[in-house]
Design a protein around this motif. Structure first.
Motif, PDB file in Angstrom:
ATOM      1  N   THR A 132       0.848  -1.187   0.000  1.00  0.00           N
ATOM      2  CA  THR A 132       0.000   0.000   0.000  1.00  0.00           C
ATOM      3  C   THR A 132       0.887   1.241   0.000  1.00  0.00           C
ATOM      4  N   ASP A 133       0.304   2.378  -0.310  1.00  0.00           N
ATOM      5  CA  ASP A 133       1.102   3.610  -0.345  1.00  0.00           C
ATOM      6  C   ASP A 133       1.474   4.113   1.042  1.00  0.00           C
ATOM      7  N   TYR A 134       0.913   3.520   2.097  1.00  0.00           N
ATOM      8  CA  TYR A 134       1.266   3.945   3.455  1.00  0.00           C
ATOM      9  C   TYR A 134       2.112   2.909   4.189  1.00  0.00           C
ATOM     10  N   SER A 135       2.511   1.848   3.491  1.00  0.00           N
ATOM     11  CA  SER A 135       3.358   0.840   4.116  1.00  0.00           C
ATOM     12  C   SER A 135       4.765   1.379   4.324  1.00  0.00           C
ATOM     13  N   ARG A 163     -12.225   3.498   1.750  1.00  0.00           N
ATOM     14  CA  ARG A 163     -12.386   4.214   3.024  1.00  0.00           C
ATOM     15  C   ARG A 163     -11.504   3.585   4.111  1.00  0.00           C
ATOM     16  N   LEU A 164     -11.400   2.262   4.085  1.00  0.00           N
ATOM     17  CA  LEU A 164     -10.559   1.577   5.065  1.00  0.00           C
ATOM     18  C   LEU A 164      -9.095   1.959   4.860  1.00  0.00           C
ATOM     19  N   PHE A 168      -6.599   4.011   7.513  1.00  0.00           N
ATOM     20  CA  PHE A 168      -5.255   3.570   7.905  1.00  0.00           C
ATOM     21  C   PHE A 168      -4.227   4.632   7.548  1.00  0.00           C
ATOM     22  N   ARG A 169      -4.302   5.146   6.329  1.00  0.00           N
ATOM     23  CA  ARG A 169      -3.314   6.111   5.846  1.00  0.00           C
ATOM     24  C   ARG A 169      -3.304   7.381   6.695  1.00  0.00           C
ATOM     25  N   ASN A 170      -4.474   7.874   7.047  1.00  0.00           N
ATOM     26  CA  ASN A 170      -4.591   9.177   7.691  1.00  0.00           C
ATOM     27  C   ASN A 170      -4.619   9.117   9.213  1.00  0.00           C
ATOM     28  N   HIS A 171      -4.945   7.945   9.773  1.00  0.00           N
ATOM     29  CA  HIS A 171      -5.143   7.895  11.222  1.00  0.00           C
ATOM     30  C   HIS A 171      -4.576   6.640  11.886  1.00  0.00           C
ATOM     31  N   THR A 172      -4.984   5.458  11.423  1.00  0.00           N
ATOM     32  CA  THR A 172      -4.706   4.217  12.160  1.00  0.00           C
ATOM     33  C   THR A 172      -3.218   3.965  12.332  1.00  0.00           C
ATOM     34  N   VAL A 173      -2.439   4.125  11.270  1.00  0.00           N
ATOM     35  CA  VAL A 173      -1.007   3.846  11.353  1.00  0.00           C
ATOM     36  C   VAL A 173      -0.347   4.713  12.424  1.00  0.00           C
ATOM     37  N   ASP A 174      -0.675   5.993  12.449  1.00  0.00           N
ATOM     38  CA  ASP A 174      -0.093   6.888  13.464  1.00  0.00           C
ATOM     39  C   ASP A 174      -0.557   6.521  14.869  1.00  0.00           C
ATOM     40  N   PHE A 184       5.504  -3.424  10.075  1.00  0.00           N
ATOM     41  CA  PHE A 184       6.374  -4.222   9.216  1.00  0.00           C
ATOM     42  C   PHE A 184       5.972  -4.112   7.750  1.00  0.00           C
ATOM     43  N   ALA A 185       4.686  -4.337   7.446  1.00  0.00           N
ATOM     44  CA  ALA A 185       4.239  -4.274   6.046  1.00  0.00           C
ATOM     45  C   ALA A 185       2.728  -4.171   5.980  1.00  0.00           C
ATOM     46  N   TYR A 186       2.264  -3.418   4.984  1.00  0.00           N
ATOM     47  CA  TYR A 186       0.831  -3.326   4.672  1.00  0.00           C
ATOM     48  C   TYR A 186       0.672  -3.619   3.177  1.00  0.00           C
ATOM     49  N   TRP A 187      -0.229  -4.564   2.856  1.00  0.00           N
ATOM     50  CA  TRP A 187      -0.392  -5.003   1.466  1.00  0.00           C
ATOM     51  C   TRP A 187      -1.856  -5.040   1.049  1.00  0.00           C
ATOM     52  N   SER A 188      -2.044  -4.984  -0.274  1.00  0.00           N
ATOM     53  CA  SER A 188      -3.322  -5.286  -0.899  1.00  0.00           C
ATOM     54  C   SER A 188      -3.120  -6.498  -1.808  1.00  0.00           C
TER      55      SER A 188
END
Length: 259
Positions: A132-135, A163-164, A168-174, A184-188
């Motif tokens: 993903t672009d936020y991994s 939306r999910l 993640f990109r805007n809130h969950t990861v932080d 470690f890694a986020y994938w689609s």
């Protein structure tokens, strides 16, 4: 007149430069092709499977251009499983590497020897993935201290995968970072039949299982998270963005490049 022309030229040059792609950003895009593979060992044969990976398979994978990212087993390994992730430059490179690997005389000999008393793998699964672009950068990582990895699969509710990802990109990861979780890694998934339109797969890690529980307790009770979750669900028509969540605690094998 000359000053006006010069000013116009400077403005034009500035606009052109702003419209060019950011080379650094392009270089940091992860375009590798990933593969998650899950093997179920035959009853009583998981140690034989570990030995084959340890003594032969990993080295032969590297010989044919496959990058070993990590190898794990579930903490509660009732099905005698091994999970591992490989990286390739592309899907075409992946296919060529596997063809060469499967025809390697050393591999053929090692496979035949390990299966003298019967197959050691009863089931194999494969999921092709893209970052993903936020991994974070996906690469082997090591630590002197044992760590607990967590493999999580989210099935998005109908029409809500974007939306999910945005949450993640805007809130969950932080917020995960805020509460001590490491990424470690986020994938689609790449293929439609493996969840390309509704699935998020990711690995995070913790110091230990107790730290994992403490982190998630803090995350779930965080007022910012509660607010973000509520807002994202209201925007989706007051439904949860996830239809199903699966979590498996993992430990790296002794031969895994990620520890």
């Amino acid at each position: 007149m000359k000053k006006a022309y010069l000013l116009s030229f400077i403005c034009f040059t500035f606009l052109i430069s702003c419209s060019q792609p950011d080379a650094e950003t392009e270089d940091t895009v992860d375009n590798q092709f990933y593969e998650l593979r899950i093997y179920d060992a035959a009853p009583g044969r998981i140690d034989d499977l570990h030995s084959r990976f340890r003594d032969h398979t990993l080295r032969l994978f590297e010989k044919y251009g496959m990058t070993n990212i990590g190898y794990w087993v579930p903490v509660q390994n009732t099905d005698s499983q091994i999970y591992y992730v490989l990286a390739y430059p592309s899907r075409e490179a992946r296919d060529a590497s596997w063809e060469a690997f499967n025809n390697d005389p050393e591999w053929i000999k090692a496979k035949e020897a390990s299966e003298a008393n019967g197959p050691i793998v009863t089931k194999g699964q494969s999921i092709f993935l893209k970052a993903t672009d936020y991994s974070p950068e996906i690469k082997p990582i090591t630590s002197e201290n044992p760590r607990t990895f967590e493999f999580r699969i989210y099935k998005a509710s109908t029409g809500n995968l974007d939306r999910l990802h945005a949450r993640f990109r805007n809130h969950t990861v932080d917020l995960f970072s805020k509460h001590g979780m490491k990424h470690f890694a986020y994938w689609s998934p790449v293929d439609d039949d493996k969840g390309a339109d509704d699935t998020l797969i990711y690995f995070i890690y913790h110091d230990n299982e107790d730290a994992r529980d403490t982190s998630f307790d803090g995350f779930r009770s965080d007022q910012e998270w509660i607010k973000v979750a509520k807002a994202s669900e209201e925007a989706a028509g007051r439904v949860s963005l996830t239809a199903n969540v699966k979590s498996i605690l993992m430990m790296p094998t002794d031969y895994s490049p990620t520890q």
